[in-house]
Design an enzyme around this catalytic site. Structure first.
Site, PDB file in Angstrom:
ATOM      1  N   CYS A   1      -2.366   4.697   4.070  1.00  0.00           N
ATOM      2  CA  CYS A   1      -0.896   4.513   3.788  1.00  0.00           C
ATOM      3  C   CYS A   1      -0.396   3.851   1.808  1.00  0.00           C
ATOM      4  CB  CYS A   1       0.086   3.996   4.537  1.00  0.00           C
ATOM      5  SG  CYS A   1       0.459   4.597   5.805  1.00  0.00           S
TER       6      CYS A   1
ATOM      7  N   CYS B   1      -0.764  -0.130   7.248  1.00  0.00           N
ATOM      8  CA  CYS B   1      -1.567   1.077   7.055  1.00  0.00           C
ATOM      9  C   CYS B   1      -2.360   1.671   5.922  1.00  0.00           C
ATOM     10  CB  CYS B   1      -1.114   2.125   7.194  1.00  0.00           C
ATOM     11  SG  CYS B   1      -1.659   3.939   6.842  1.00  0.00           S
TER      12      CYS B   1
END
Length: 106
Positions: free
Chosen positions: A31, A28
């Site tokens: 993230c 991600c």
């Protein structure tokens, strides 16, 4: 940050005090942007537990928390959900939520 993979360890970690739970995936992009800020914040807040849950291996935790989007950052105080932020947020948002959780009497 403590890597949490099972429900028992998750519940044990959040039951007392203030905890920040970071739900992420290794692939991600947002993230990867949040992670260094949370590590830095964990060094500034030694009285807060910082937990991370990999969305690919902690599906039971995500189901219990009703998390369907990553990144998600949750704050718990004494086992109760205090706040939730979904998607990329600047690090000061997390810092403010932790300060609020710490100062609110429970």
């Amino acid at each position: 940050m403590i890597d949490v993979t099972g429900m028992d360890s998750f519940n044990e970690e959040i039951k007392e005090g203030v905890s920040l739970v970071y739900v992420y995936a290794p692939w991600c992009g947002p993230c990867k942007l949040i992670s260094p800020a949370l590590v830095n914040l964990s060094e500034q807040c030694p009285d807060v537990k910082f937990l991370k849950v990999n969305s690919e291996t902690g599906a039971d935790i995500l189901t219990m928390l009703n998390v369907s989007t990553i990144p998600t950052v949750l704050t718990f105080k004494d086992g109760e959900r205090f706040s939730e932020d979904v998607g990329f947020q600047p690090s000061n948002v997390f810092e403010d939520k932790l300060k609020n959780a710490i100062t609110v009497s429970g």
